[in-house]
Write a protein that holds these residues in place. Sequence first.
Motif, short mmCIF file in Angstrom:
data_model
loop_
_atom_site.label_atom_id
_atom_site.label_comp_id
_atom_site.label_asym_id
_atom_site.label_seq_id
_atom_site.Cartn_x
_atom_site.Cartn_y
_atom_site.Cartn_z
N ILE A 90 0.86 -1.18 0.00
CA ILE A 90 0.00 0.00 0.00
C ILE A 90 0.89 1.23 0.00
N VAL A 91 0.41 2.30 -0.63
CA VAL A 91 1.11 3.58 -0.67
C VAL A 91 0.23 4.62 0.03
N THR A 92 0.77 5.27 1.06
CA THR A 92 -0.01 6.26 1.80
C THR A 92 0.83 7.50 2.07
N ASP A 93 0.14 8.60 2.24
CA ASP A 93 0.79 9.84 2.67
C ASP A 93 1.37 9.62 4.07
N GLU A 94 2.55 10.13 4.31
CA GLU A 94 3.17 9.91 5.62
C GLU A 94 2.34 10.47 6.76
N LYS A 95 1.50 11.50 6.48
CA LYS A 95 0.64 12.08 7.52
C LYS A 95 -0.37 11.06 8.04
N PHE A 96 -0.68 10.05 7.22
CA PHE A 96 -1.68 9.05 7.61
C PHE A 96 -1.04 7.68 7.84
N THR A 97 0.27 7.70 8.04
CA THR A 97 1.03 6.47 8.30
C THR A 97 1.51 6.51 9.75
N LEU A 98 1.48 5.36 10.41
CA LEU A 98 1.73 5.29 11.84
C LEU A 98 2.97 4.45 12.15
N HIS A 99 3.69 4.86 13.19
CA HIS A 99 4.85 4.11 13.64
C HIS A 99 4.39 2.96 14.53
N VAL A 100 4.98 1.79 14.31
CA VAL A 100 4.66 0.59 15.09
C VAL A 100 5.93 0.14 15.80
N SER A 101 5.80 -0.16 17.08
CA SER A 101 6.96 -0.54 17.88
C SER A 101 7.46 -1.93 17.51
N GLU A 102 8.77 -2.07 17.47
CA GLU A 102 9.40 -3.37 17.24
C GLU A 102 9.19 -4.30 18.43
N SER A 103 8.80 -3.75 19.58
CA SER A 103 8.66 -4.56 20.79
C SER A 103 7.38 -5.38 20.83
N LEU A 104 6.40 -5.02 19.99
CA LEU A 104 5.11 -5.70 20.02
C LEU A 104 5.02 -6.82 18.99
N ASN A 105 4.23 -7.82 19.29
CA ASN A 105 3.91 -8.85 18.31
C ASN A 105 3.22 -8.18 17.14
#
Length: 350
Positions: free
Chosen positions: A136-151
Amino acid sequence: MIQAKGYAVHKANDKLAPWNFERREVGNHDVQIEILYCGVCHSDLAQINNEWFEGIFPMIPGHEIVGRVVKVGDHVKNFKVGDLAGVGTLVNSCGHCEHCEDGLEVYCKEGVVATYNNLDKYRDNLPTYGGYSNTIVTDEKFTLHVSESLNLAATAPLLCAGITTYSPLKHWKVGKGHKVAVLGLGGLGHMAVKFAVALGAEVTVLSTSPKKEADARKLGATNFVVTKNIAEVEKVKSSFDFIVDTVSAEHDFDFYLSLLKLNGVHICVGIPPKGLEVKNVGLSLQLGRRSVVGSAVGGIPETQEMLDFCAAHNITAEIEMIKMKDIHTAFERMEKGDVHYRFVIDMATL
């Protein structure tokens, strides 16, 4: 254009099947994500079946998307190749109304653009396609950071089920000292329990099924009430500060409002097909100064806040992993309530 593949439905009430399609090229402010997992939301089935409004076909569902960044635009500042990232229920908005400026894009006055089954009127007026796909291609404003610590797979449902329940709890400042009832222990309900407990509230699960008590307590609920048991219900009349109502089936609002204290708030996050009806306004609402309110998913800043909160408290969804080819079996089980508590598609099986 970027060549992509996914599972699409080509007319209402039809079956999903493999479909090759094109994503837009990565623009200056865009992020391209290789989708690794996508959650299965009941709204996916509802939109395939035109239950809410006329759909745009072909349709690729999916708005609980997590994966890894494989390309970024020249002007992207907050993501780099290799980062984990997520996309939730929305991918664009007007950007200039008061709600957008307040980080509440989901309530955009000019209309939000959904991740799928929508036309992106702010960009190219082309249909949006969701996460039952490989990229998927999204604008960075609507993209979220996900932690490496979570499953990562268990993080996917946070992008809808998670934020849908986190947002109202934060808005109404639920926390220590509050008694919260969660009505319904499904995909939304189990996340509401986890968040309310983590925020310090005393949590009771209200359910028609005695079989769910063990799960409710395992998730952190202090109490469990079978709503068909008159004696159990009498003990909790006028006792709750908040009810988080996750039920999307028809139910008796007057009955549940009677369980709220003075100034209690009944928060609707489920969507009953026949809407909401309060029959005895005087007794159910006015004499208890009670409120019935609704809440949608949160805006982008609050969704990022929720993901960070989950990383800090090690909160993810309870999931069952499925292969892409098994999506219709998952839909059938979901309609029967036979899922603990969210299906997630392993997109490597696409």
